[in-house]
Design a protein around this motif. Structure first.
Motif, PDB file in Angstrom:
ATOM      1  N   ARG A 263       4.201   8.988  -2.264  1.00  0.00           N
ATOM      2  CA  ARG A 263       5.441   8.553  -1.466  1.00  0.00           C
ATOM      3  C   ARG A 263       5.241   7.115  -1.172  1.00  0.00           C
ATOM      4  O   ARG A 263       3.922   6.242  -0.953  1.00  0.00           O
ATOM      5  N   ARG A 264       6.449   6.779  -1.073  1.00  0.00           N
ATOM      6  CA  ARG A 264       6.078   5.259   0.452  1.00  0.00           C
ATOM      7  C   ARG A 264       7.288   5.561   1.719  1.00  0.00           C
ATOM      8  O   ARG A 264       8.161   6.276   1.307  1.00  0.00           O
ATOM      9  N   GLY A 265       6.317   4.305   2.214  1.00  0.00           N
ATOM     10  CA  GLY A 265       7.077   4.331   3.278  1.00  0.00           C
ATOM     11  C   GLY A 265       7.459   5.017   4.724  1.00  0.00           C
ATOM     12  O   GLY A 265       6.566   5.904   4.465  1.00  0.00           O
ATOM     13  N   LYS A 266       8.314   5.306   5.031  1.00  0.00           N
ATOM     14  CA  LYS A 266       8.616   6.640   5.928  1.00  0.00           C
ATOM     15  C   LYS A 266       8.070   7.982   6.104  1.00  0.00           C
ATOM     16  O   LYS A 266       7.942   8.325   5.843  1.00  0.00           O
TER      17      LYS A 266
ATOM     18  N   MET B 165       0.701  -1.059   0.027  1.00  0.00           N
ATOM     19  CA  MET B 165      -0.043  -0.318  -0.186  1.00  0.00           C
ATOM     20  C   MET B 165       0.865   1.143   0.195  1.00  0.00           C
ATOM     21  O   MET B 165       1.906   0.880   0.562  1.00  0.00           O
ATOM     22  N   ILE B 166       0.483   2.317  -0.608  1.00  0.00           N
ATOM     23  CA  ILE B 166       0.883   3.359  -0.521  1.00  0.00           C
ATOM     24  C   ILE B 166       1.635   3.801   0.983  1.00  0.00           C
ATOM     25  O   ILE B 166       1.922   4.818   1.088  1.00  0.00           O
ATOM     26  N   VAL B 167      -0.093   4.496   1.995  1.00  0.00           N
ATOM     27  CA  VAL B 167       0.645   5.192   2.959  1.00  0.00           C
ATOM     28  C   VAL B 167       0.412   3.918   3.900  1.00  0.00           C
ATOM     29  O   VAL B 167      -0.334   3.025   4.471  1.00  0.00           O
ATOM     30  N   SER B 168       1.094   4.058   5.019  1.00  0.00           N
ATOM     31  CA  SER B 168       1.282   3.353   6.026  1.00  0.00           C
ATOM     32  C   SER B 168       0.322   3.654   7.061  1.00  0.00           C
ATOM     33  O   SER B 168       0.303   4.511   6.786  1.00  0.00           O
TER      34      SER B 168
ATOM     35  N   VAL C  84      -7.709  19.397   2.425  1.00  0.00           N
ATOM     36  CA  VAL C  84      -7.073  19.284   2.860  1.00  0.00           C
ATOM     37  C   VAL C  84      -6.573  18.456   1.999  1.00  0.00           C
ATOM     38  O   VAL C  84      -6.559  17.523   1.954  1.00  0.00           O
ATOM     39  N   ASP C  85      -5.681  18.961   1.506  1.00  0.00           N
ATOM     40  CA  ASP C  85      -4.607  18.463   0.462  1.00  0.00           C
ATOM     41  C   ASP C  85      -3.628  17.132   0.275  1.00  0.00           C
ATOM     42  O   ASP C  85      -2.730  17.224   1.346  1.00  0.00           O
ATOM     43  N   ALA C  86      -3.977  15.789   0.443  1.00  0.00           N
ATOM     44  CA  ALA C  86      -3.064  14.575   0.632  1.00  0.00           C
ATOM     45  C   ALA C  86      -2.342  14.134  -0.290  1.00  0.00           C
ATOM     46  O   ALA C  86      -1.455  12.811  -0.270  1.00  0.00           O
ATOM     47  N   THR C  87      -2.613  15.434  -1.910  1.00  0.00           N
ATOM     48  CA  THR C  87      -1.939  14.215  -3.166  1.00  0.00           C
ATOM     49  C   THR C  87      -0.822  13.959  -2.812  1.00  0.00           C
ATOM     50  O   THR C  87      -0.537  12.209  -3.410  1.00  0.00           O
TER      51      THR C  87
END
Length: 321
Positions: A271-274, A1-4, A263-266
């Motif tokens: 990104r990945r991981g941390k 998944m993209i978002v941890s 609220v922009d989360a794009t």
């Protein structure tokens, strides 16, 4: 998944206040109307994650406003947040209705009203989170104006650029398949079922109908081809749902003048991981906490540490899959 999903971490504090102090009596709201926070956004944008971030930093409990997730069962297909990721926070109206019973907007208004009363009786803030915007609208803009006369709302919408969200949705569906979604939905399959009632309305259920009917009569190659067609249809329908949800949010902002903080989360989803976790805190969780803290406790914008990362998304959104 993209978002941890490191959901239980608390990595920011407001005004250099020690962690947990926002749960103290010192910061109780003092206005006459009760305060309610409502989190909105298209499917897959992180509403559940943000609701947990807020509820771990504020005196709050969470009310589910997804009309499919209110049903018990099909936890993978309906993408319910797992128990271990709820950080032991109270979640109301999540997996509590029979999967075979229809759940109307009127039912939602009744149950959500009772849940809010219960939460407020414990001096907690209700956080309503989910993607069923028509049900939220039925609650907030009721015919008798009862909700608005009693409650003051802070509306937050987690926004992700549609091409980026479409890619994430595609990857999320693949992940759900890996987690066992096909077998889970197969257990609910009934050749005589009505897909317009209960949990069978969920995206990820009717799309498998043709596959399950033909499965016993096909060889391995044919089954694989038909299964991939069903998965692609799920991806397309999920992206169409995301666009409809965003269009409804725009209507509430532009036609009904709801004051919704976008609220922009794009960048988080790129990104990945941390790196994704850090971007989430900086661009979504931190700014959202500040917006809600100002709403609850009347902090002035000048006293907040950072400014919200706000963006007004463009319409119409195209289906990319």
């Amino acid at each position: 998944m993209i978002v941890s999903l490191s959901l239980c971490k608390q990595t920011m504090s407001l005004l250099d206040i020690p962690s947990g102090v926002l749960k103290s009596n010192f910061f109780r709201p003092r206005l006459e109307k009760e305060k309610v926070v409502i989190l909105m956004g298209a499917t897959g944008t992180g509403k559940s994650r943000l609701s947990i971030d807020l509820a771990t930093r504020l005196p709050a409990e969470i009310i589910n406003s997804d009309k499919i997730q209110v049903h018990a069962g099909l936890d993978i297909a309906t993408n319910k947040i797992p128990e271990e990721e709820r950080c032991r926070l109270p979640h109301h109206m999540l997996g509590v209705i029979s999967p075979y019973t229809d759940f109307t907007a009127t039912d939602f208004v009744d149950m959500a009203s009772h849940a809010m009363d219960s939460i407020l009786s414990r001096s907690q803030v209700p956080i309503i989170a989910g993607g069923s915007n028509s049900y939220i609208e039925a609650l907030v803009d009721d015919e008798d104006f009862r909700f608005r006369s009693r409650y003051e709302c802070c509306f937050l919408c987690v926004d992700v650029a549609m091409p980026v969200l479409h890619q994430y949705v595609s990857e999320r569906v693949d992940k759900m398949v890996e987690m066992g979604m096909v077998d889970e939905v197969r257990s609910f399959f009934d050749a005589n079922a009505n897909y317009a009632v209960g949990i069978r309305k969920a995206i990820g259920v009717p799309e498998f109908d043709r596959y399950f009917r033909a499965e016993p009569y096909l060889d391995k190659q044919q089954r694989g081809k038909l299964l991939q067609e069903a998965i692609q249809e799920i991806k397309r329908n999920t992206c169409k749902l995301a666009c409809r949800q965003l269009e409804k949010i725009h209507r509430l902002r532009n036609k009904k003048n709801w004051k919704i903080h976008m609220v922009d989360a794009t960048e988080v989803f790129r990104r990945r991981g941390k790196d994704a976790d850090e971007a989430w805190e900086k661009l979504v969780s931190g700014p959202s906490t500040e917006i809600v803290a100002e709403f609850l406790y009347n902090f002035s914008p000048q006293t907040l540490v950072t400014k919200p990362n706000l963006r007004v998304p463009s319409l119409p959104c195209g289906i990319m899959l």
